[in-house]
Scaffold this active site. Structure first.
Site, PDB file in Angstrom:
ATOM      1  N   SER A  69     -22.634 -44.976 -17.785  1.00  0.00           N
ATOM      2  CA  SER A  69     -21.826 -46.195 -17.733  1.00  0.00           C
ATOM      3  C   SER A  69     -21.163 -46.503 -19.067  1.00  0.00           C
ATOM      4  CB  SER A  69     -22.705 -47.377 -17.308  1.00  0.00           C
ATOM      5  OG  SER A  69     -23.197 -47.189 -16.002  1.00  0.00           O
ATOM      6  N   GLY A  93      -7.942 -60.461   6.921  1.00  0.00           N
ATOM      7  CA  GLY A  93      -6.593 -60.224   7.416  1.00  0.00           C
ATOM      8  C   GLY A  93      -5.890 -59.127   6.648  1.00  0.00           C
ATOM      9  N   LYS A 139      -8.973   2.764  -2.716  1.00  0.00           N
ATOM     10  CA  LYS A 139      -9.359   2.043  -1.505  1.00  0.00           C
ATOM     11  C   LYS A 139     -10.771   2.458  -1.111  1.00  0.00           C
ATOM     12  CE  LYS A 139      -7.426   1.050   3.110  1.00  0.00           C
ATOM     13  NZ  LYS A 139      -6.263   1.329   3.989  1.00  0.00           N
ATOM     14  N   GLU A 167       0.835  -1.201   0.000  1.00  0.00           N
ATOM     15  CA  GLU A 167       0.000   0.000   0.000  1.00  0.00           C
ATOM     16  C   GLU A 167       0.872   1.255   0.000  1.00  0.00           C
ATOM     17  OE1 GLU A 167      -3.895   1.592   2.566  1.00  0.00           O
ATOM     18  OE2 GLU A 167      -2.566   0.046   3.375  1.00  0.00           O
ATOM     19  N   TRP A 222     -11.767 -52.456  -9.161  1.00  0.00           N
ATOM     20  CA  TRP A 222     -11.061 -53.619  -8.609  1.00  0.00           C
ATOM     21  C   TRP A 222     -11.929 -54.298  -7.553  1.00  0.00           C
ATOM     22  CZ3 TRP A 222      -7.222 -56.183 -10.627  1.00  0.00           C
ATOM     23  CH2 TRP A 222      -6.458 -57.054  -9.856  1.00  0.00           C
ATOM     24  N   GLY A 265     -16.882 -59.652   6.698  1.00  0.00           N
ATOM     25  CA  GLY A 265     -15.904 -60.656   6.280  1.00  0.00           C
ATOM     26  C   GLY A 265     -14.504 -60.190   6.619  1.00  0.00           C
ATOM     27  N   CYS A 312      -5.695  -3.223   1.812  1.00  0.00           N
ATOM     28  CA  CYS A 312      -5.572  -3.367   3.263  1.00  0.00           C
ATOM     29  C   CYS A 312      -6.905  -3.484   3.990  1.00  0.00           C
ATOM     30  CB  CYS A 312      -4.728  -2.218   3.824  1.00  0.00           C
ATOM     31  SG  CYS A 312      -4.017  -2.596   5.458  1.00  0.00           S
ATOM     32  N   ASN A 332     -13.579 -64.685  -9.566  1.00  0.00           N
ATOM     33  CA  ASN A 332     -14.876 -64.121  -9.186  1.00  0.00           C
ATOM     34  C   ASN A 332     -15.786 -65.140  -8.504  1.00  0.00           C
ATOM     35  OD1 ASN A 332     -14.106 -61.670 -10.142  1.00  0.00           O
ATOM     36  ND2 ASN A 332     -15.344 -61.719 -12.005  1.00  0.00           N
ATOM     37  N   GLU A 392     -10.535 -48.790  -4.911  1.00  0.00           N
ATOM     38  CA  GLU A 392     -11.005 -49.986  -5.596  1.00  0.00           C
ATOM     39  C   GLU A 392     -12.224 -49.673  -6.457  1.00  0.00           C
ATOM     40  OE1 GLU A 392      -9.543 -53.380  -2.374  1.00  0.00           O
ATOM     41  OE2 GLU A 392     -11.612 -52.651  -2.317  1.00  0.00           O
TER      42      GLU A 392
END
Length: 633
Positions: A624, A355, A115, A46, A472, A352, A169, A438, A467
């Protein structure tokens, strides 16, 4: 190509108060430095031509005339130079003096913005010298520094999609800053010429104010603050300067420097414009008088020297912020599941347990939901279903985790059922193709659904956002559940969520979680290798998840082209992956993303936890059968 990036600079000047002849030379030096660094916009503080703290010297004609001469000299200096420069100067207009931003480009004064909000409280006495620019209902013609130009509320088209709006400012510190209106009219870079003095705690507030305004306006915000050389009488200035973009601080100057200091940032104009187009609040505003000038700066190739590109955009870099993010996401997941359990009158959950990371996170969310609803971990039925690819490590971790958490554990092998199914459909068990894989995924899902029905429990899905993006998952297999808790969580963040819960857990659970964190990501649908280890490694098949999450974030969040994503990825991962490797997996991402939309069109409900979601009911609606060719050129 510059891919929509516009290099912007802010300078805090080493100046002398009431000495325009000296100050113009410092501004020229800053112009030279900015040009050397290929900046296309330079913002000064300024009243940078005179100094902000001139006080009653602003009533003196000599200072006003010298300031005008300095602006003329600076303008001439920019002739033939490919940069817009904004300087602060006191500009007389008929009966009043205005505190102004003067926009200079290619040897000309292109416009003057006064300003609007004049600070006149505490240590500020600006109304003693300056009138408010609010008086300009529209732009007026003015002859200044030897140029016929416009004074008033106006914006400047800098070229390459960059549109500049200006406030000074105090304009930022009021309840309705001019930048809000400017952004509504299309300004995507806001420059602020400032002279904000220092006192305890103000620095952090100022920084947050600038960052928040850039977020509120969905813009880049370039804030140039007056330096320590403005300090006089009771006031000390620091040279606080920032360049922010949509809430993020891209560059920040060091305060209290004893020399001119310039900061640079490559702001992403394309990103800002794309975000605005997705936000209905940024429809074009047509009311109000705002002038418009075209500067048409040539925006050359950009090497992103002054931009950090985060290689893991879903994961905060700082540990404290990462823990906070994980805590928030975990709470959202658990709260969403708890509501669904209460709504349907479920007697608990079925999940399900493989692990692996995703099913582990889902189980942890189920346990937290039990706490919320007043249930017990024993109300959770954890089912591990070893198949042809299950390894001893994941199998044992699944059993240990269920035991340590006190859930109702069941083990149901799918080998015999899958072998019978192969026989029924005439498929050789030795043919390890997509049918082989699958069949196992769908057999597991059938067991989980039927057990949920039998025990009046809710089947909780485990699949994550990454995924879903890559497709996936097995359609009507692990793709399906009664409620999916991970569907908005990217793979790169799943790991940190499990790590977060481990840090909050007892040793027994924490030890199992730590081992799960060290397990290779795999669906384990193919037989183990000769050493009994995981043979089917997901990232060897479809590419590194850290790359795919980077691609996903930039493609969905900002709508970037494939070429721009490649450009950004090379900046982010240049030390880890070659351009060829990045290109290979980016092509794979684009292909899989487009052909997998049919799976995303019918996914179960899942809580939204971040800005990127692929829910067909909310954030992502895509045909799709969309063709991806034009998206990959």
């Amino acid at each position: 190509m510059n891919y929509g990036f516009f290099r912007t600079a802010c300078v805090s000047l080493k100046l002398k108060v009431a000495n325009p002849s000296y100050n113009k030379q410092e501004i020229k030096k800053a112009v030279d430095d900015a040009l050397k660094n290929n900046a296309r916009l330079l913002v000064t503080p300024e009243l940078s031509v005179t100094g902000y703290t001139c006080a009653d010297l602003f009533f003196n004609s000599s200072l006003i005339n010298q300031a005008e001469n300095a602006v003329r000299d600076i303008a001439e200096y920019t002739a033939g130079k490919n940069i817009a420069v904004i300087v602060g100067a006191p500009v007389p207009f008929y009966n009043s003096l205005y505190n102004c931003a003067v926009v200079i480009y290619n040897g000309e004064v292109c416009g003057i913005v006064p300003k609007i909000n004049i600070a006149n409280y505490g240590e500020f006495y600006e109304k003693r010298w300056f009138a408010s620019g609010v008086q300009f209902k529209s732009c007026r013609s003015v002859n200044y520094a030897g140029f016929e130009t416009k004074i008033g509320n106006q914006m400047f088209d800098l070229g390459s999609g960059a549109v500049l709006g200006i406030e000074l400012c105090e304009d930022l510190w009021v309840s309705n800053p001019p930048s809000g209106l400017l952004a509504g009219h299309g300004a995507n870079i806001i420059a602020n010429l400032s002279a904000s003095d220092e006192y305890v705690s103000k620095a952090q507030y100022r920084k947050e104010l600038v960052a928040n305004q850039s977020a509120r306006c969905v813009c880049a915000y370039a804030y140039a603050g007056a330096s320590v050389f403005e300090s006089t009488t009771d006031l000390v200035f620091s040279g606080a300067s920032f360049i922010c973009e949509n809430g993020a601080v891209l560059a920040q100057g060091k305060r209290f420097k004893r020399e001119s200091t310039i900061i640079y940032a490559d702001v992403d104009i394309e990103k800002i414009n794309l975000l605005r187009r997705k936000n209905i609040s940024f429809e074009n505003i047509s009311d109000g008088e705002i002038g418009f000038s075209l500067l048409d700066i040539k925006n050359d190739d950009n090497d992103l020297k002054y931009r950090f590109v985060d290689s893991h955009p879903f994961v905060p870099n700082e540990n404290d912020k990462r823990i906070e993010r994980c805590s928030e996401i975990f709470a959202i997941q658990a709260a969403g599941l708890a509501k669904r359990l209460e709504h349907v009158g479920s007697e608990g959950c079925v999940v399900g347990i493989s692990g692996g990371l995703d099913s582990t996170l889902a189980l942890l969310v189920c346990a937290e939901a039990m706490k919320i609803t007043g249930g017990k971990n024993s109300d959770i039925m954890g089912i591990t279903m070893p198949g042809f690819g299950t390894t001893s490590r994941t199998y044992n971790n699944a059993l240990r985790l269920m035991r340590e958490m006190g859930v109702s554990a069941k083990e149901i092998s799918i080998k015999e059922a899958c072998t019978r199914h192969f026989s029924d459909i005439g498929h050789s068990r030795e043919m390890h193709d997509i049918t082989y894989e699958n069949t196992q995924a769908r057999e597991r899902t059938q067991i989980l659904f039927d057990m949920a029905n039998k025990h009046n429990k809710l089947l909780v899905g485990t699949g994550d956002l990454s995924e879903l993006a890559m497709g996936w998952c097995t359609y009507n297999g692990d793709h399906m559940s009664m409620y999916g808790v991970n569907a908005s969580v990217p793979k790169t963040l799943v790991r940190y969520l499990v790590e977060y819960v481990a840090s909050e857990s007892e040793n027994g659970i924490a030890n199992v979680l730590t081992d799960v964190l060290g397990t290779t990501v795999s669906p384990e649908l193919l037989p183990p290798d000769e050493n009994g280890g995981i043979a089917q490694k997901t990232e060897e098949n479809i590419g590194p998840y850290e790359l795919h999450d980077f691609f996903l974030y930039n493609f969905i969040r900002f709508g970037f082209t494939k070429k721009k994503i490649q450009f950004l990825a090379e900046k982010a991962f240049g030390q880890k992956y070659s351009p060829g490797v990045i290109s290979k997996w980016l092509n794979e991402f684009m292909r899989r993303f487009f052909i997998s939309q049919f799976k995303r069109s019918c996914v179960p409900d899942s809580p939204k936890v971040g800005s990127v979601s692929l829910s067909p009911r909310g954030d992502w609606r895509m045909p799709s059968d969309a063709v991806f060719k034009d998206f990959t050129d």
